[in-house]
Design a protein around this motif. Sequence first.
Motif, PDB file in Angstrom:
ATOM      1  N   TYR A  27       3.201   5.970 -17.183  1.00 48.76           N
ATOM      2  CA  TYR A  27       2.719   5.949 -15.042  1.00 48.76           C
ATOM      3  C   TYR A  27       4.313   5.251 -15.053  1.00 48.76           C
ATOM      4  O   TYR A  27       4.504   3.973 -14.648  1.00 48.76           O
ATOM      5  N   GLU A  31       7.820   7.338  -8.750  1.00 50.64           N
ATOM      6  CA  GLU A  31       7.593   8.540  -8.694  1.00 50.64           C
ATOM      7  C   GLU A  31       6.778   9.310  -8.792  1.00 50.64           C
ATOM      8  O   GLU A  31       5.362  10.782  -8.511  1.00 50.64           O
ATOM      9  N   ASP A  32       5.689   8.354  -8.717  1.00 47.32           N
ATOM     10  CA  ASP A  32       3.541   8.565  -9.055  1.00 47.32           C
ATOM     11  C   ASP A  32       3.253   9.616 -10.269  1.00 47.32           C
ATOM     12  O   ASP A  32       3.242  11.142  -9.656  1.00 47.32           O
ATOM     13  N   TYR A  33       3.790   9.650 -10.877  1.00 45.48           N
ATOM     14  CA  TYR A  33       3.823  10.484 -12.221  1.00 45.48           C
ATOM     15  C   TYR A  33       3.201   9.793 -13.428  1.00 45.48           C
ATOM     16  O   TYR A  33       3.874   9.257 -13.394  1.00 45.48           O
ATOM     17  N   TYR A  34       2.036  10.885 -13.833  1.00 44.24           N
ATOM     18  CA  TYR A  34       1.320  10.563 -15.837  1.00 44.24           C
ATOM     19  C   TYR A  34       2.527  11.120 -16.677  1.00 44.24           C
ATOM     20  O   TYR A  34       2.789  11.652 -16.037  1.00 44.24           O
TER      21      TYR A  34
END
Length: 72
Positions: A27, A31-34
Amino acid sequence: MDKFKEIRPIVLGIAKHDNKLLVSEGYDSKEDYYFYRCLGGGIEFQETSEDALKREFMEGIDVEITIKKFLG
């Protein structure tokens, strides 16, 4: 350590079984993404890439592996 002044090689292994790939989930909080990638990690000083890959699999998922071939 300035990440732009040091290059650290990594090794990644493609583990495949019954047309399925083993990947780890990560995670990126900035950037707030998996994201997903093959297992592996950094190669230590004077360590071979083969030894590093075996160590990373043992540390990560407690599994001894046999390396069949290198892709590059």
